[in-house]
Structure formats: C-alpha cells, structure tokens
Motif scaffolding. Structure first.
Motif, PDB file in Angstrom:
ATOM      1  N   TRP A  69       0.784  -1.175   0.051  1.00 26.49           N
ATOM      2  CA  TRP A  69      -0.165   0.216   0.202  1.00 26.49           C
ATOM      3  C   TRP A  69       0.836   1.328  -0.374  1.00 26.49           C
ATOM      4  O   TRP A  69      -0.305   2.327   0.619  1.00 26.49           O
ATOM      5  CB  TRP A  69      -1.393  -0.319   1.158  1.00 26.49           C
ATOM      6  CG  TRP A  69      -2.370  -1.095   0.644  1.00 26.49           C
ATOM      7  CD1 TRP A  69      -2.232  -2.233   0.187  1.00 26.49           C
ATOM      8  CD2 TRP A  69      -3.044  -0.858   1.737  1.00 26.49           C
ATOM      9  NE1 TRP A  69      -3.523  -2.356   0.246  1.00 26.49           N
ATOM     10  CE2 TRP A  69      -4.039  -1.775   1.833  1.00 26.49           C
ATOM     11  CE3 TRP A  69      -3.587  -0.288   2.676  1.00 26.49           C
ATOM     12  CZ2 TRP A  69      -5.006  -2.081   1.600  1.00 26.49           C
ATOM     13  CZ3 TRP A  69      -5.099  -0.317   3.472  1.00 26.49           C
ATOM     14  CH2 TRP A  69      -5.479  -1.883   2.827  1.00 26.49           C
ATOM     15  N   ALA A  70       1.520   0.989  -0.299  1.00 26.43           N
ATOM     16  CA  ALA A  70       2.875   2.837  -0.466  1.00 26.43           C
ATOM     17  C   ALA A  70       2.440   3.362  -2.194  1.00 26.43           C
ATOM     18  O   ALA A  70       2.332   2.687  -2.935  1.00 26.43           O
ATOM     19  CB  ALA A  70       4.035   1.900  -1.177  1.00 26.43           C
ATOM     20  N   SER A  71       1.099   4.534  -1.571  1.00 26.55           N
ATOM     21  CA  SER A  71       0.328   4.592  -2.504  1.00 26.55           C
ATOM     22  C   SER A  71       0.881   6.250  -2.700  1.00 26.55           C
ATOM     23  O   SER A  71       0.859   6.872  -1.398  1.00 26.55           O
ATOM     24  CB  SER A  71      -0.758   4.426  -2.562  1.00 26.55           C
ATOM     25  OG  SER A  71      -1.801   4.511  -3.455  1.00 26.55           O
ATOM     26  N   PHE A  72       0.169   6.464  -3.617  1.00 26.50           N
ATOM     27  CA  PHE A  72       0.496   8.564  -3.600  1.00 26.50           C
ATOM     28  C   PHE A  72      -1.361   9.126  -3.336  1.00 26.50           C
ATOM     29  O   PHE A  72      -1.612   8.093  -3.018  1.00 26.50           O
ATOM     30  CB  PHE A  72       0.418   8.519  -5.654  1.00 26.50           C
ATOM     31  CG  PHE A  72      -0.600   7.716  -6.149  1.00 26.50           C
ATOM     32  CD1 PHE A  72      -1.671   8.377  -6.730  1.00 26.50           C
ATOM     33  CD2 PHE A  72       0.415   6.658  -6.677  1.00 26.50           C
ATOM     34  CE1 PHE A  72      -2.121   7.742  -7.520  1.00 26.50           C
ATOM     35  CE2 PHE A  72      -0.608   5.984  -7.461  1.00 26.50           C
ATOM     36  CZ  PHE A  72      -1.778   6.477  -7.835  1.00 26.50           C
ATOM     37  N   LEU A  73      -0.441  10.210  -2.641  1.00 22.26           N
ATOM     38  CA  LEU A  73      -2.054  10.766  -3.073  1.00 22.26           C
ATOM     39  C   LEU A  73      -2.772  11.696  -3.983  1.00 22.26           C
ATOM     40  O   LEU A  73      -1.782  11.785  -5.019  1.00 22.26           O
ATOM     41  CB  LEU A  73      -1.912  12.061  -1.848  1.00 22.26           C
ATOM     42  CG  LEU A  73      -0.950  11.539  -0.899  1.00 22.26           C
ATOM     43  CD1 LEU A  73      -0.933  13.136   0.587  1.00 22.26           C
ATOM     44  CD2 LEU A  73      -2.286  11.060   0.065  1.00 22.26           C
ATOM     45  N   GLY A 123      -4.893   4.995  -5.658  1.00 17.57           N
ATOM     46  CA  GLY A 123      -4.363   6.402  -4.337  1.00 17.57           C
ATOM     47  C   GLY A 123      -4.854   6.414  -2.873  1.00 17.57           C
ATOM     48  O   GLY A 123      -5.875   5.823  -3.158  1.00 17.57           O
ATOM     49  N   LYS A 124      -4.969   7.409  -1.888  1.00 17.10           N
ATOM     50  CA  LYS A 124      -5.113   8.069  -1.070  1.00 17.10           C
ATOM     51  C   LYS A 124      -5.676   9.469  -1.489  1.00 17.10           C
ATOM     52  O   LYS A 124      -4.917  10.214  -1.330  1.00 17.10           O
ATOM     53  CB  LYS A 124      -4.552   7.356   0.260  1.00 17.10           C
ATOM     54  CG  LYS A 124      -3.907   6.268   0.497  1.00 17.10           C
ATOM     55  CD  LYS A 124      -3.601   5.503   1.481  1.00 17.10           C
ATOM     56  CE  LYS A 124      -3.491   4.482   2.014  1.00 17.10           C
ATOM     57  NZ  LYS A 124      -2.806   4.042   3.331  1.00 17.10           N
ATOM     58  N   HIS A 154      -6.056  10.673   1.444  1.00 16.92           N
ATOM     59  CA  HIS A 154      -5.013  10.998   2.596  1.00 16.92           C
ATOM     60  C   HIS A 154      -4.619  10.008   3.186  1.00 16.92           C
ATOM     61  O   HIS A 154      -4.334   8.960   2.931  1.00 16.92           O
ATOM     62  CB  HIS A 154      -5.684  11.643   4.023  1.00 16.92           C
ATOM     63  CG  HIS A 154      -6.886  12.684   3.809  1.00 16.92           C
ATOM     64  ND1 HIS A 154      -6.457  14.350   2.727  1.00 16.92           N
ATOM     65  CD2 HIS A 154      -8.417  13.086   3.487  1.00 16.92           C
ATOM     66  CE1 HIS A 154      -7.711  14.850   3.154  1.00 16.92           C
ATOM     67  NE2 HIS A 154      -9.388  14.126   3.016  1.00 16.92           N
ATOM     68  N   GLU A 155      -2.676  10.354   3.658  1.00 18.19           N
ATOM     69  CA  GLU A 155      -1.855   8.872   4.279  1.00 18.19           C
ATOM     70  C   GLU A 155      -2.967   8.190   5.408  1.00 18.19           C
ATOM     71  O   GLU A 155      -2.288   7.390   4.969  1.00 18.19           O
ATOM     72  CB  GLU A 155      -1.164   9.723   4.985  1.00 18.19           C
ATOM     73  CG  GLU A 155       0.343  10.978   3.920  1.00 18.19           C
ATOM     74  CD  GLU A 155       0.752   9.938   3.064  1.00 18.19           C
ATOM     75  OE1 GLU A 155       1.035   8.471   3.223  1.00 18.19           O
ATOM     76  OE2 GLU A 155       1.957  10.339   1.950  1.00 18.19           O
ATOM     77  N   SER A 156      -3.547   8.726   5.891  1.00 20.91           N
ATOM     78  CA  SER A 156      -4.853   8.160   6.900  1.00 20.91           C
ATOM     79  C   SER A 156      -5.569   7.353   6.618  1.00 20.91           C
ATOM     80  O   SER A 156      -6.220   6.479   7.176  1.00 20.91           O
ATOM     81  CB  SER A 156      -4.679   9.123   8.915  1.00 20.91           C
ATOM     82  OG  SER A 156      -5.326   9.806   7.471  1.00 20.91           O
ATOM     83  N   ASP A 157      -5.800   7.698   5.427  1.00 27.12           N
ATOM     84  CA  ASP A 157      -6.890   6.721   4.639  1.00 27.12           C
ATOM     85  C   ASP A 157      -6.416   5.383   5.074  1.00 27.12           C
ATOM     86  O   ASP A 157      -5.908   4.227   4.461  1.00 27.12           O
ATOM     87  CB  ASP A 157      -6.875   6.787   3.354  1.00 27.12           C
ATOM     88  CG  ASP A 157      -7.568   8.290   2.494  1.00 27.12           C
ATOM     89  OD1 ASP A 157      -8.356   8.457   3.889  1.00 27.12           O
ATOM     90  OD2 ASP A 157      -7.798   8.521   1.794  1.00 27.12           O
ATOM     91  N   PRO A 194      -6.216   2.158  -0.208  1.00 21.11           N
ATOM     92  CA  PRO A 194      -6.307   3.046  -1.324  1.00 21.11           C
ATOM     93  C   PRO A 194      -7.428   3.069  -2.524  1.00 21.11           C
ATOM     94  O   PRO A 194      -8.244   1.773  -2.463  1.00 21.11           O
ATOM     95  CB  PRO A 194      -5.247   2.696  -1.910  1.00 21.11           C
ATOM     96  CG  PRO A 194      -5.007   1.421  -1.952  1.00 21.11           C
ATOM     97  CD  PRO A 194      -5.587   1.339  -0.920  1.00 21.11           C
TER      98      PRO A 194
END
Length: 398
Positions: A28-32, A86-87, A89-92, A95
């Motif tokens: 889950w290393a995902s972009f915003l 993506g997400k 927010h980082e806290s989502d 993704p």
C-alpha cells in the motif's frame, strides 16, 4: 482450498475483512490524489432528454504528455467510484480499488500514462462525501427540490458522453486506452464502438458487450427490494424516511451474487445448519444471514436507493452501440481489445466476454483473451486483478 490471510481477526464485518485482505495481498505504498469537479451545462441524454446541469467528480494520476497522447481512462464498476488508485489522505484505511495495478511502475504505469477516472452519473455512492455525481438525489434547478424519478433514465452511453466531455475539455483527442471492470467494461467497449477513432486499446475486465435476457432478469432482483419497500414512495422520499431496509436487502443481494460460493463459505466457516435459533423460530436468522445484512447495512448509509435503480436500468439497457445489433456495433471497433473475465464469475459469465472476443475476431479485429483464476468469483476482477498485471502491462505498452 486456499486459506484467507488474517481471517480470524475479522469475522463480523465483511467490509473490514475485505479491507484487511487487500492489505495482506498488496503493498500500500500509495500516492495521494485529489477529487476534482467537472460540470456540463444542458447535458443531452441518449434518450433525448436534457439535464440542465451535470456535475461529476474525477481523479487523475500521472502527467499528461505534451501531445496529450498518453491518456488512459478507467471506467468504474457498479458500486464503485472514480477512486481507482491512491489515497486522499495518508491516514486513509485503504487506497482506490485498483491500486494494485495503477501507479508508478505498475501494470498501468503512471510514470508513462496519464490515468483518468470519473464518477458516473447516478453514482451509487451519492451520500459519500468523496463522490460527486448528478442523479435523482440531486436538486433539480427548475424546482429547487430533488429530482427523484423525474430525473431522466440514463444509459451507459450517457456515462461515456460525460467522460468524453471531460477528455475534450482537457484537449485529449485520442485515448491510449479505456479500461474498466464489470459495469466499467460496458463503458469501455461502448467507448470503442461510439468513438472508434479515439480509442487505441480497450480492456474489458469481468465484462460483457450486451445485457442478455438472463442478466436483465437477474439485475431486477437488485431493484426489487427497493421497489417493494413502503418507504420508497415512488422515489419521493428525500424529505421523509428513506427506504434503507430495501436498499440494505438490495446491497446484500449484490454482495452475495458478486461472490463465488467457495469464498462465501470460507468467510463463514462456523456456519451450521443446526443453529438453535432458526430451529426454534422462523423469525430468527442464521448467523450468516445477519453477517451479510450487517455488511450491507454498513454500506447503505453512503448510497442512495434511487441511484441504485437508475444504475440497474442503465445496465439492463446496455448493448454496445445502443443500436440493437451487437455485430454491427463491434464491426465499428478499431481498438485492439483484451478481455479478462474471471473463470469463477457467476454474475457475468466468462462465456459472455468470450462471445464478444470471438465476434471481434470474426470481424477481422485484433482481440486477445485470458481469464482471471481465483475463489472470489466476479470480485476476482477487483481482488485478483494483479494476477493479470503482466498481461495488462504488455498489452498497454506494446
């Protein structure tokens, strides 16, 4: 039988369990990403009606190149939205639904492609703050009240036309590809038929090219609980008690039919036909029924019953080209196509995708076919899509 990772941690809530499964399967290393808003004045529907103002949400991942030739459009499934990757927010907690294949270096590589996704008209998630959609729950500017059933019946072609209005506004003359699962596959192939010179490649995941009699009748089961809920009030419930009971039953039906019995049974290993409650009283449910309905109830708050009805009707009305003759429609396709049904799909059977693939081949078109294996059934097109990541990557980049 495959073991489900992390299963003991989540037995009560299906949505939480699905989230955990995705966490266990994918990085889950995902972009915003940011939800954007797009509006269309005096939108003309395929059936000749006018909607004074349409507003829809959309997202984009990657960068549009100088000649605007690297755009890939993702078209979403029935209860999905434009949040494909993506997400916000980082806290989502998780993704977008296809984050496994959309992103830097992934099958749909955002280092190479500019990936666009748009909320459909009458999106199911009308009460989700991250979804922007015009539909029956929206305010009719001419009356100042919700549209209800006065909102025009819309089709898959209307979803495509709204997407085309967006791509036109971005100056995109041709899409490198259109890719979508389930209801999204209908939109993808409709793009290839309606605008053959503007689609380079088309990928249909767990999809069909037309709604046959079996599918139309089956989809009606999704509408029936809402139509039979006394609170539905012929769609006029927006200042009253909403038909949440009917909506919950509809979502429970959708959830079960999208799953294969194998995975459903794996998720309920404690089920027993000998439960004391149901044996003692007709009014007592089996635990598995309460489990399924609890999950559906949790989703109902973000959705709108009328929107579900309109989406069902759009799918029931679908035949690629919307002209009544599928072969004539497929003859127009210029895109190279790839069909990826799920072997265990009991909702949109693989045979339905194979028929469209074969019809395209018979018409002299370049079409490819592979199947997604797994225990999820129809949902393998979402949870098992990474299995065909290399196939998708090679198809898009060749």
């Amino acid at each position: 039988m495959k073991k489900i990772p992390c299963l003991p941690l989540f037995r009560k809530h299906l949505l939480a369990l699905l989230s955990l499964l995705l966490f266990c399967q994918f990085s889950w290393a995902s972009f915003l990403v940011e939800k954007q808003r797009f509006s269309i004045d005096n939108f003309q529907t395929h059936n000749g009606k006018t909607i004074p103002n349409v507003t829809l949400g959309w997202e984009a991942y990657g960068q549009l190149n100088a000649d605007k030739s690297n755009a890939v459009l993702i078209t979403h499934y029935f209860t999905g939205s434009s949040h494909a990757a993506g997400k916000y927010h980082e806290s989502d907690a998780k993704p977008g639904y296809w984050d496994a294949i959309i992103g830097p270096g992934k099958a749909i590589d955002t280092n190479r492609f500019y990936v666009i996704s748009m909320d459909t008209l009458v999106n199911a998630n009308a009460n989700d703050k991250q979804v922007i959609t015009t539909g029956p729950a929206s305010i009719n500017p001419e009356t100042g009240k919700p549209w209800g059933l006065s909102f025009p019946v819309v089709t898959i072609r209307d979803f495509v036309e709204a997407q085309k209005a967006l791509t036109d506004s971005l100056g995109i003359k041709k899409l490198h590809a259109v890719v979508g699962p389930s209801m999204g596959s209908m939109q993808a192939i409709e793009w290839a038929v309606a605008y053959p010179e503007q689609v380079g490649k088309m990928i249909s995941v767990i999809g069909v090219a037309e709604a046959d009699a079996w599918l139309v009748a089956g989809l009606q089961k999704w509408s029936a609980p809402i139509l039979n809920d006394p609170n539905w009030q012929q769609g006029d419930y927006y200042d009253k008690t909403p038909p949440l009971a009917g909506l919950t039953r509809s979502l429970a039906t959708i959830t079960q039919e999208a799953m294969h019995p194998r995975i459903f049974n794996q998720l309920n290993p404690q089920h027993s036909a000998m439960e004391a409650g149901p044996a003692a009283s007709i009014t007592q449910n089996f635990k598995v029924v309460d489990w399924l309905y609890s999950a559906a109830q949790g989703r109902a708050s973000s959705m709108d019953a009328n929107h579900i009805l309109y989406l069902v009707r759009a799918c029931q009305l679908f035949i690629a080209g919307h002209e009544g003759n599928l072969q004539n429609a497929l003859n127009k396709v210029q895109a190279e196509t790839l069909f990826l049904p799920a072997t265990g799909d009991l909702l949109l059977f693989p045979e339905m995708a194979k028929q469209a693939h074969q019809q395209l081949q018979q018409a002299g078109k370049t079409s490819h076919y592979a199947e997604i294996q797994g225990d999820w059934g129809h949902l393998d097109g979402i949870y098992g899509i990474q299995q065909q990541a290399d196939t998708i990557k090679q198809f898009l980049e060749q």
